[in-house]
Structure formats: C-alpha cells, structure tokens
Write an enzyme that holds these catalytic residues in place. Structure first.
Site, PDB file in Angstrom:
ATOM      1  N   GLU A  97       0.787  -1.363   0.066  1.00 29.85           N
ATOM      2  CA  GLU A  97       0.161  -0.119  -0.056  1.00 29.85           C
ATOM      3  C   GLU A  97       0.962   1.262   0.022  1.00 29.85           C
ATOM      4  O   GLU A  97       0.613   2.121   0.859  1.00 29.85           O
ATOM      5  CB  GLU A  97      -1.034   0.165   1.292  1.00 29.85           C
ATOM      6  CG  GLU A  97      -1.867  -1.161   1.186  1.00 29.85           C
ATOM      7  CD  GLU A  97      -2.933  -1.275   2.240  1.00 29.85           C
ATOM      8  OE1 GLU A  97      -2.747  -0.516   3.195  1.00 29.85           O
ATOM      9  OE2 GLU A  97      -4.030  -1.643   2.081  1.00 29.85           O
ATOM     10  N   ASP A 145      -8.631  -8.785   4.014  1.00 26.67           N
ATOM     11  CA  ASP A 145      -8.571  -7.631   4.861  1.00 26.67           C
ATOM     12  C   ASP A 145      -9.443  -7.443   5.867  1.00 26.67           C
ATOM     13  O   ASP A 145     -10.466  -6.410   5.917  1.00 26.67           O
ATOM     14  CB  ASP A 145      -8.352  -6.408   4.187  1.00 26.67           C
ATOM     15  CG  ASP A 145      -7.882  -5.162   4.848  1.00 26.67           C
ATOM     16  OD1 ASP A 145      -7.388  -5.454   6.017  1.00 26.67           O
ATOM     17  OD2 ASP A 145      -7.641  -4.322   4.148  1.00 26.67           O
ATOM     18  N   GLU A 152     -13.031  -2.078  11.647  1.00 27.79           N
ATOM     19  CA  GLU A 152     -12.883  -1.128  10.602  1.00 27.79           C
ATOM     20  C   GLU A 152     -13.834  -1.429   9.441  1.00 27.79           C
ATOM     21  O   GLU A 152     -14.892  -0.715   9.097  1.00 27.79           O
ATOM     22  CB  GLU A 152     -11.349  -1.385   9.650  1.00 27.79           C
ATOM     23  CG  GLU A 152     -11.308  -0.855   8.339  1.00 27.79           C
ATOM     24  CD  GLU A 152     -10.071  -0.894   7.784  1.00 27.79           C
ATOM     25  OE1 GLU A 152      -9.300  -1.481   8.662  1.00 27.79           O
ATOM     26  OE2 GLU A 152      -9.731  -0.472   6.616  1.00 27.79           O
TER      27      GLU A 152
HETATM   28  O1  GCW Z   1      -7.395  -2.582   5.923  1.00 22.90           O
HETATM   29  C1  GCW Z   1      -6.268  -1.623   5.572  1.00 22.90           C
HETATM   30  C2  GCW Z   1      -6.837  -0.459   6.274  1.00 22.90           C
HETATM   31  C3  GCW Z   1      -5.537   0.489   6.441  1.00 22.90           C
HETATM   32  C4  GCW Z   1      -4.394  -0.077   7.053  1.00 22.90           C
HETATM   33  C5  GCW Z   1      -3.937  -1.496   6.147  1.00 22.90           C
HETATM   34  C6  GCW Z   1      -2.987  -2.364   6.956  1.00 22.90           C
HETATM   35  C7  GCW Z   1      -3.007   0.742   8.275  1.00 22.90           C
HETATM   36  O2  GCW Z   1      -7.773   0.188   5.472  1.00 22.90           O
HETATM   37  O3  GCW Z   1      -5.967   1.645   6.913  1.00 22.90           O
HETATM   38  O4  GCW Z   1      -3.239   0.599   7.008  1.00 22.90           O
HETATM   39  O5  GCW Z   1      -5.225  -2.110   6.218  1.00 22.90           O
HETATM   40  O6  GCW Z   1      -3.430  -2.953   7.678  1.00 22.90           O
HETATM   41  O7  GCW Z   1      -1.899  -1.829   6.814  1.00 22.90           O
END
Ligand code: GCW
Length: 670
Positions: free
Chosen positions: A266, A345, A373
């Site tokens: 990311e 995720d 989340e």
């Molecule tokens: O799920 C995603 C989240 C991000 C997060 C990432 C991760 C910290 O939306 O906000 O970043 O995972 O776990 O690294």
C-alpha cells in the site's frame, strides 16, 4: 464512579454475596520491591476492598493468615499459580508481571463469584501477545473510532500520559505483554533521537504493568532520517545504521520489545526496490535487535494494490503465499511473520489465510482487528471473539512428516506447536490485535466493543477459552451481576457477529461497504473495477470470485484436504461460497434456499435482530447506571436504523442485478 467508563471491566463493583469470601484474610503480604509487584499488591487491595466491602491492607511482612504474593522462579515463564494453604492463600508468579496476571485472574474469580480453589499453574499459550495501535504522531488515528490518540498530539508524545498508564493496566489484566503505539504506516521520522526520548516516557508508564513498548518503523529510515543514500538492507552502511539505532533505543528503553514492519505494501517502500527479499529486510533489523533481546514483527500483508481487473487470474488473496513461501526457512529466529487472519483484509467473513499452513520453518503470529474497520466501526455491536475463535479453531489439515493430513488448527500454528523448531521446541509465535483505543472515556466508543479487547487478551492467553465464558465474565465485570443483565447481555453479544454479517456481505462475498471512503455503510460496487482486488465479480450471469483451479487457483494454496473441500460445490460451506465460487443468483445453497432468496431473508432477519436490541436493552433500564445505559441505548437505536439502510441497499441491488424478485414480496416495497 459507576459512570466512569475508563475503568472498563476493572470496575470492581461490590458483589452481592460477599459473605462467601469472609474467610479470605484481610492482609496482603508482598515483599516485592519492583514497580510491578507493588502494582500487583495495590491492585489486589483495591479490587478486594471494593468488591467485598471490607478493608484490605498491604504489608511487607505478616504473621497469621494472609494473602501472600510471591515470586517463584521455578514456575514456567510468565506463569502463575493460585493455591490455598494453612496461612491463607498464595498467588505465586514466575516474574513480577506474572504476579500481576495471577492477581487479575484472582480478582476476576471474585467478581464472577466463583469458588476459590487450588488452580493448576496457568501459562500463556505464546510469547507474543500484543496490541498494535495505529496512532499517528499528529494525534490522529488510522481507523480510529473513539477520539484522538491517548499517546500523541501535535507531533509529540503527550505531556500527560495518565491514560496510557491506565491502558497498560487494562492490557495487563488480560495478559497482554506488548503494545506497539504507532501506525504501521509509520511517520518517516519515527526513529529520530527526539522522538525516541519521548517514546521512552510511554515505556515508563507501561513498565509497571509488564507491557513492553514496540514501534512501527519505515524501512527507508536509514535514508530519510539517517542521511544515507540508500536503505538497501544488505548494504553495510545500512546494516551499521540499524545496529547503532538499536543501541540508541535500548539505552533509552532497556526493555524495548521490537519493531513492526509494513513494507512493499500500500505505497510503503520495501526491499523489492533493491531486488531484496522480505527476509533480507527483516533479518537486518532482527540482527540489530538481537543482542538486546528484541524481535521483528514483519507483516505478511504484502500485496499489489494495482491489480488488473480485466485479468480473470489476478487475485489479491494469493499474495501472502505467493510473496512469502519462497522465503520459508530464511528468516532469523527473532523474526515473526505477522499474518492477518484472512487473505484479504478483516472482512466480516473470510476463510483463514493459507499462509498459516504454508510456512513450516518460519515463526508466525496472527493479526486480528479489534478496531472494527469493516465490522461497524464501533457504532455496531459485533462481538469479535466469536469470529476469532472460529478462525483459531479452523483446521488447515496440513500434512505431517508422513504426508498424511493431521489436525493443524490455526491456534496450533500460531502458538508454535504445529511446525516446531528443529529441536522439537515450540516456535515463537502469538497474537496481535489492531486496537486503536482513543481518548473517549470508554476507550473504544461502543461500550460493547470493549468485550473485544477483553476477549482478545483471553484468547491470546488461552485460545481454547470458550467464547461464552468470555462473554459471561466480561459482562459481569462490566455491567454487574444483576440476574436480568447476566441473562441478556451475553446472549446479545454471542449472536452479534452473525447479525452484523447479515447486515453486510453474506456467504463470504467480501466487502459491500464503501471501500473508497471510510469503509462504513453500503457502497456495493465500490469494491469492483479497481486495482484493490477486493472484488466479488457481481455480473449478469452470477456472482462470486472463482478461486478454483479453473479460476485464480487460489484454493490450491491450502493443504490438499482443505483445498478439496473448498474446490467442490458439494462440500463448500454456504458461509464461504462466494469467496471461492462464481455461481448463478438462483444457485441452490445447502440450506435449501436459492442464493438470492437467502440474501433477502438474511437481511430482513438481521435488521429485525438489530431492532430487537433496543427493547432488549430497555428491559435493563434501572439495572445499569444511567449514563452507560443511555449511551448504549443510543448506539443500539443507531444500529437498528443503519441495519435498515444496509438491508434495503443490498436487497435492492441484488433484486436489480439478478432480476429475481423476493418470494416474500418485501424488496422494494418498503
Ligand atoms: O485494511 C487496511 C486499512 C489501512 C491499513 C492497512 C494495513 C494501516 O484500510 O488503513 O493501514 O489495512 O493493515 O496496513
């Protein structure tokens, strides 16, 4: 104060039948000099005095009957034992922190009015039991839903760290021994000398509670703050830089726990920039920390977020195994791969990550997310221990040395038993929860969300703990022992994961939330037609990701027996169907319903279940202090309304997409 939410489950409300403990001696004898031993004795005094309604005192020595808090170096690491003897009661711990664990456990027994018996020695299931906060130095929190950071403000560690100390107390009470305080998307200057001096103050307030400080770091640090022209992990200058940085840290924080690393993920830079492997990167850090006793938690969350939607073989779920398996056996012994529970995720339902069964010569830990989340952001009640227990108990059926499948539930892997070290000893492993507490008085905003933090600690200590035991004990400690409360709250909690799953994405479809915004509320097609790979391929002919051998081949990443179960429509469980298969909308589930009718029905049922939380909660009015009662009621009222928003958005989308009307004529008619 009844309304002081910051006490969380450590409220120590007076118990109804204190008489049953009248023989418990009123003197607590503790000779310990350390801050942790003093904290343990004081905690015991405070808890017993409050719950039993008579004064307890702490003494250095004592004649006659007493509760003895003692160190016993013969016990296994981090372990405690509670035993009665002629002088009263012993709480023995192998270390000061273990004495604390024994004290908290004892107080929990009293709060739940269980008999005091000799107990066998209690030991944690694994050495890593951490929370990860995603706090930024400016005081904001990534995916935080409960106010600003308790640690940072305006680029600095807060002057007043009272809340940080209280948080460590809560963590210790459920056996959590580490806390990483900053976002895995780490500020690039995290390791500057100035920040490190400030972090040491957080470590100081954690220390009495046996909680060690850890930090997330960015792999580019040697370049960004070290002034080097590279961060290539095998470059000698970079190696030397990490060594001297580690020495600098341990001078300030002698019990520093270690680093967490998000790299090549990311937008974070990583070893791939230099053609190096995750092991090259993890090991240079691990070798710098090793002389001081630190560890590296290297995240398995490495994937390409620019996948090609038009490529039917592209599959984000494959990334963990594809990126890490080739490095199995090349990580140093103080490196642990931190693997999210599922391959995507933290969705409301995912299969477990196949990476758990794919690494046989590497330490692994599981990462779960208490921060809700994708699970209602602490505006919805979702009791996550139900989900985590399902994950931990999932048996991957990994082959043993003889090639035959054997019992390898996730819990046996992350506690280091399924794939032990070469000498047969358990590997280092454990449990990490992304937690994101904030300055809100009750830490996580929804009072019910605190059951998740509590439950995480309990499962990390012992993954065999039954979830109803977690719900019952947490409820009694948090909401009191009134019979109606005890009959209502745990039941609400225990059904809540299923209810939330019913609001959102059913049958393992993944997320139907708005993934391009805040990950909250319906945004059904936002997961499709972009590079993030959270696709479910809702098309005219049907829906679901084809991950079979004919599709992306992801299923083959599981050990053969489990792969066969997922590959076949005859054996795939309904609740994971769309994660693995693309099926027509009128596909008939094992339940006997068509897929689309099941979706309609589930969304009506779960909206109704959410609506019922309101009268259920109202039935407890007067049995809970007014402030927490009202706050929680408002959240249930919100959830009831939001469940209708979810229900109608999803049902109408499916009706339109499939062209198949609801057999009960509800959809579109409300
Ligand atoms: O799920 C995603 C989240 C991000 C997060 C990432 C991760 C910290 O939306 O906000 O970043 O995972 O776990 O690294």
């Amino acid at each position: 104060k009844a309304e002081d939410g910051s006490a969380a489950w450590l409220r120590y409300a007076p118990i109804a039948n204190a008489k049953q403990y009248e023989t418990l001696p009123a003197v607590i004898v503790s000779r310990g000099e350390s801050a942790s031993e003093r904290a343990a004795a004081e905690e015991l005094r405070r808890g017993l005095t409050s719950m039993l309604g008579r004064p307890f005192t702490v003494a250095k020595n004592g004649r006659g009957a007493a509760i003895l808090l003692t160190a016993d170096a013969h016990l296994p690491s981090e372990s405690y034992r509670i035993a009665r003897n002629i002088h009263g009661l012993h709480i023995d711990g192998s270390s000061p922190a273990a004495e604390l664990y024994g004290v908290f456990h004892f107080l929990e027994l009293i709060a739940s009015q269980r008999p005091i018996r000799d107990e066998k020695t209690q030991s944690p299931s694994a050495t890593i039991r951490w929370t990860d906060e995603w706090d930024n130095l400016n005081g904001t929190i990534e995916r935080g839903y409960a106010g600003r950071s308790i640690f940072f403000d305006n680029g600095h560690v807060r002057a007043d760290l009272t809340r940080a100390g209280e948080y460590a107390r809560l963590l210790a009470s459920v056996g959590i021994n580490g806390c990483n305080v900053n976002n895995v998307n780490a500020d690039l200057d995290t390791l500057s000398p100035e920040h490190l001096r400030e972090f040491a103050r957080i470590a100081d307030v954690f220390r009495p509670w046996g909680v060690k400080l850890a930090l997330s770091i960015d792999l580019t640090s040697p370049q960004t703050i070290g002034g080097l022209d590279t961060f290539d992990p095998v470059d000698p200058k970079v190696i030397a830089w990490w060594q001297s940085k580690a020495a600098e840290i341990y001078k300030l924080i002698p019990d520093f726990a270690g680093f967490t690393v998000k790299a090549d993920s990311e937008g974070r830079k990583g070893p791939s920039q230099y053609g190096r492997t995750p092991a090259d990167a993890a090991n240079v850090l691990a070798r710098a920390l090793k002389p001081h006793g630190g560890v590296v938690l290297y995240r398995g969350f490495v994937y390409n977020n620019h996948l090609d939607w038009n490529d039917r073989k592209a599959d984000r779920a494959r990334a963990g195994v594809d990126n890490f398996v080739k490095n199995d056996g090349t990580f140093d012994p103080n490196v642990i791969i931190q693997i999210k529970e599922g391959p995507i995720d933290f969705q409301a339902r995912e299969p477990v990550s196949p990476l758990f069964a794919a690494l046989h010569k590497t330490n692994v830990a599981i990462e779960v997310q208490t921060a809700q989340e994708y699970t209602g952001q602490q505006r919805h009640m979702v009791f996550l221990p139900s989900m985590w227990k399902w994950v931990l108990d999932t048996d991957l059926r990994a082959p043993g040395a003889d090639g035959k499948p054997r019992a390898t539930p996730v819990k046996s892997i992350v506690t280091g038993h399924a794939f032990p070290n070469a000498d047969g000893s358990a590997r280092m492993g454990g449990f990490i929860s992304v937690t994101n507490v904030g300055l809100d008085a009750n830490w996580l905003h929804h009072p019910m969300a605190m059951a998740n933090l509590y439950g995480f600690g309990r499962l990390a200590w012992n993954p065999d703990t039954p979830v109803d035991e977690i719900a019952n004990t947490w409820s009694t400690m948090t909401w009191g022992s009134d019979a109606a409360v005890r009959a209502t709250v745990p039941k609400m909690l225990l059904g809540s994961w299923q209810v939330y799953e019913g609001h959102t994405g059913p049958n393992g479809i993944g997320t139907l939330t708005n993934i391009l915004g805040y990950h909250f509320g319906p945004g059904i097609e936002s997961a499709e037609r972009n590079g993030w790979g959270q696709w479910f391929r809702g098309e005219k002919d049907g829906i679901g990701m084809d991950r079979t051998s004919a599709g992306t081949g992801y299923i083959q990443q599981y050990p053969p027996e489990l792969a066969a179960k997922y590959e076949s429509l005859a054996t795939i469980p309904d609740d994971l169907l769309l994660f693995f298969h693309h099926v027509p909308y009128d596909y008939r589930l094992h339940s006997g319903k068509t897929l689309v009718q099941s979706i309609y029905d589930t969304h009506y049922a779960s909206a109704l279940a959410a609506a019922e939380y309101v009268p259920q909660w109202k039935s407890l009015q007067g049995r809970i202090d007014p402030e927490r009662y009202t706050q929680t009621l408002h959240l249930f009222e919100f959830q009831a309304g939001h469940a209708i928003v979810w229900r109608d958005a999803i049902n109408q989308w499916f009706a339109k997409q499939s062209g198949i009307p609801d057999a009960m004529h509800r959809v579109g008619n409300d």
